[in-house]
Design a protein around this motif. Structure first.
Motif, mmCIF file in Angstrom:
data_model
loop_
_atom_site.group_PDB
_atom_site.id
_atom_site.type_symbol
_atom_site.label_atom_id
_atom_site.label_comp_id
_atom_site.label_asym_id
_atom_site.label_seq_id
_atom_site.Cartn_x
_atom_site.Cartn_y
_atom_site.Cartn_z
ATOM 1 N N VAL A 68 0.867 -1.183 0.000
ATOM 2 C CA VAL A 68 0.000 0.000 0.000
ATOM 3 C C VAL A 68 0.897 1.224 0.000
ATOM 4 N N SER A 69 0.823 2.013 -1.061
ATOM 5 C CA SER A 69 1.574 3.272 -1.089
ATOM 6 C C SER A 69 0.735 4.350 -0.423
ATOM 7 N N GLY A 70 1.402 5.279 0.231
ATOM 8 C CA GLY A 70 0.655 6.270 1.021
ATOM 9 C C GLY A 70 -0.015 5.610 2.207
ATOM 10 N N GLY B 126 -4.975 5.327 2.925
ATOM 11 C CA GLY B 126 -3.964 4.278 2.979
ATOM 12 C C GLY B 126 -3.994 3.483 4.259
ATOM 13 N N SER B 127 -4.146 4.173 5.393
ATOM 14 C CA SER B 127 -4.152 3.462 6.680
ATOM 15 C C SER B 127 -5.394 2.590 6.816
ATOM 16 N N GLU B 128 -6.553 3.060 6.299
ATOM 17 C CA GLU B 128 -7.759 2.232 6.359
ATOM 18 C C GLU B 128 -7.639 1.033 5.418
ATOM 19 N N LEU C 170 4.217 -1.445 3.921
ATOM 20 C CA LEU C 170 3.705 -0.089 4.155
ATOM 21 C C LEU C 170 4.685 0.902 3.532
ATOM 22 N N TYR C 171 4.300 1.467 2.403
ATOM 23 C CA TYR C 171 5.194 2.381 1.670
ATOM 24 C C TYR C 171 4.704 3.813 1.925
ATOM 25 N N GLU C 172 5.561 4.636 2.525
ATOM 26 C CA GLU C 172 5.105 5.971 2.949
ATOM 27 C C GLU C 172 6.276 6.954 2.931
ATOM 28 N N ALA D 242 3.973 9.603 9.799
ATOM 29 C CA ALA D 242 2.784 8.851 9.384
ATOM 30 C C ALA D 242 3.091 7.357 9.308
ATOM 31 N N LEU D 243 4.277 7.011 8.811
ATOM 32 C CA LEU D 243 4.656 5.602 8.719
ATOM 33 C C LEU D 243 4.805 4.989 10.110
#
Length: 645
Positions: free
Chosen positions: A307-309, A315-317, A332-334, A339-340
């Motif tokens: 998941v980017s963002g 993205g988190s949802e 988890l690509y952020e 946020a990451l």
């Protein structure tokens, strides 16, 4: 009044050094030393009390002669008095603690001393009249108590004069304000100077020893009386109105403090603390589609998903719901470190006990080498691309970074996904991509065109995109903004009373995205059923009223919070659209449709990317906008298309 203030200020400034020296001397004394001073004062008062007693009695000899005759017993009296005082602990009682109990001990001490005096005179003379002992006891008791009170006032005055004093204005001359003024009158470091109140009937009165002024005189009071803090003593006033008054005072350079309500003081505020603003989905105006993923979850079970963002709202949802599908690995690509960190910490708790490997990756989707390495090293099979710059005004003000991230970031991630053989690539798009009037929407439309182009050239990877409108509760979205404005006391800002938007909850939007990604066959533009358009002005009223306040307008001038119309922002439309064509094809899911829309050829897409790349390299915003105007259908910059929508 001004003259009094100047003389008072001058008096306070004249001798602070001498008071500070006296304060240092007092504070340098140990508790034992202070006790000896109190004891010495009490003993010194005994002959003084005897002299006064003799003076008020009708004796044949003068008072001094009577005192001289008593000198033989005086040393014994002083010695016994010292023992009594120490035994009762009188010298150890602090001045500020000298109250009812201490006065009772003093009375007991004086009674013992009086009996001692009677015994000594009976044994060693001189003989005194019976009334002498009564008068001595009363006089000595009053003198000891009065001395303690005087000492307390002297020491308090030294403390107050030696320490810097804060001069305050009390806003609100009601019961709360007057009680506050009375409480502060004995404070060590705060001087209440005056009241300010909107009530005309109170203005000009003297309450708790302080004058009441109208708010229009605040600036003069601040200047003339050297006030630097205002205490807002109107707990019954609504929070927005308190916030409005506080902001007005803060603009004058004043520090503002709000007195807590009675409910806070007695502990009932714990219940209020538990009350939270209504959840954004409460303003949806329809029932949220909250269905189980069902068979769609199989497309993510036992897969490696990226998941980017991942740290964003969408993205988190996506990550939360994908975790429930039990993938073998979730990448988890952020770009944002914070946020990451936040999403990774949350997901670690959710996945505890589950066989799901979480891989946090800090990086940008515009970096082809990092993207290629991450996809290959972790064996990614499904990509959900939610990374994008989405805030319309910010991207409008920074078009080149917005295009670089949203267009070339999408192309980089999608192209590298095809190169390593990713099974599915799902682009999270926006309704602002349809006939956009802003760079953000145009960048999302170009991202769709890039993904559609790759779908025709790479049969090994299923490329698709899902387009939907505003998400309630996402970062920077309208409901949290309105709630924040309400908490500050308003105004709540609406760009135009005619503006309408589609809304979805984050949860239902992500569920439908995952379902659409599961049924994709390649190249589709999925559109979600967003319900009816919601007027933003109506939404603003709902948010204000849900917080327990009323809207202040022409019909209700005494309301709490005003709705301010600020005008459309650059690139903003009155109404958004979901498709370029009215032709929609239904799918197996009721709220998911497939749109029939034209796409660019491979050569045209290459031309778009080449033109944008040159504009970015040259830092030429005009050239970048020219590329958008040529290739994005319906693009009408500078609000030219506002009324058309």
């Amino acid at each position: 009044m001004g003259g009094d203030a100047e003389s008072e200020t001058a008096g306070q400034i004249a001798g602070p050094g001498s008071f500070r020296n006296m304060l240092k001397l007092i504070t340098a004394l140990s508790r034992a030393q202070r006790g000896y001073i109190f004891l010495a004062i009490d003993l010194a008062l005994i002959p003084a009390a005897l002299l006064f007693t003799f003076a008020v009695q009708a004796l044949p000899q003068p008072a001094l002669e009577s005192l001289r005759q008593s000198l033989a017993i005086l040393p014994y009296l002083l010695l016994i008095a010292a023992g009594l005082s120490k035994g009762l602990g009188l010298p150890n009682i602090q001045l500020k603690a000298y109250e009812r109990h201490a006065i009772g001990l003093t009375a007991l001490y004086v009674l013992g001393l009086t009996l001692t005096l009677a015994g000594l005179t009976w044994v060693a003379g001189p003989r005194l009249l019976p009334g002498t002992y009564v008068i001595f006891g009363i006089v000595y008791f009053l003198v000891v108590v009065a001395t303690r009170m005087v000492l307390l006032q002297v020491v308090t005055a030294i403390y107050r004069r030696a320490q810097p004093r804060r001069r305050v204005l009390i806003y609100g001359a009601g019961t709360t304000g007057t009680q506050l003024a009375q409480a502060l009158s004995a404070h060590d470091s705060i001087d209440p100077i005056a009241f300010v109140d909107d009530n005309v009937s109170l203005q000009g009165m003297l309450l708790a020893g302080l004058p009441v002024h109208p708010p229009s005189r605040i600036a003069r009071l601040v200047r003339d009386r050297q006030i630097n803090r205002v205490l807002l003593a109107m707990p019954s006033l609504s929070q927005p109105k308190q916030a409005q008054i506080a902001r007005r005072l803060q603009k004058m350079g004043l520090e503002v403090q709000v007195l807590p309500s009675f409910a806070q003081l007695i502990g009932e505020e714990a219940l209020i603390d538990k009350l939270t603003p209504l959840a954004p989905q409460s303003f949806l105006g329809r029932k949220a589609a909250d269905t189980d993923l069902g068979g769609a979850s199989g497309s993510y079970t036992d897969r490696v998903v990226l998941v980017s963002g991942a740290g964003g709202s969408i993205g988190s949802e996506l990550c939360r719901q994908i975790v429930n599908c039990r993938p073998t690995r979730l990448v988890l690509y952020e770009l944002s470190e914070f946020a990451l960190y936040t999403v990774h910490q949350e997901l670690e708790q959710i996945t505890e006990g589950m066989e799901v490997e979480l891989v946090p990756v800090l990086g940008s989707v515009t970096d082809p080498r990092q993207v290629r390495k991450v996809l290959a090293d972790f064996g990614v099979q499904v990509v959900l691309h939610a990374a994008a710059y989405k805030h319309v005004p910010l991207v409008e003000a920074n078009p080149l970074p917005g295009l670089a991230n949203n267009v070339f970031g999408t192309r980089t991630l999608a192209r590298e996904a095809a190169a390593v053989g990713v099974e599915r690539f799902i682009l999270i798009s926006s309704d602002k991509a349809v006939r956009p009037t802003n760079v953000m929407g145009a960048s999302k439309r170009l991202a769709e065109l890039v993904v559609q182009d790759l779908a025709t050239r790479h049969s090994g990877t299923i490329f698709t995109m899902v387009r939907f409108g505003n998400v309630l509760g996402s970062s920077g979205s309208v409901v949290p903004l309105f709630q924040e404005q309400v908490s500050r006391g308003g105004p709540v800002t609406v760009t135009d009373p005619r503006v309408k938007r589609y809304f979805m909850t984050i949860r239902e939007a992500v569920q439908l995205v995952l379902k659409a990604g599961a049924i994709a066959e390649g190249g589709e533009v999925f559109v979600l059923d967003m319900g009816k358009l919601v007027p933003i002005l109506h939404l603003a009223r709902q948010v204000i009223e849900s917080a327990g306040y009323s809207v202040r307008d022409a019909a209700n001038p005494e309301g709490d919070i005003e709705i301010e119309i600020i005008g459309l922002r650059p690139g903003e439309k009155l109404e958004e659209e979901l498709t370029l064509s009215p032709d929609l094809i239904g799918t197996r899911y009721q709220k998911i449709f497939c749109a029939r829309e034209d796409r660019l050829s491979e050569i045209e897409v290459a031309g778009v990317l080449r033109g944008l790349r040159q504009a970015l390299a040259a830092g030429d915003e005009a050239a970048a906008r020219a590329v958008i105007c040529r290739w994005v259908e319906g693009y009408a910059p500078d609000n030219a298309g506002v009324l058309r929508s």
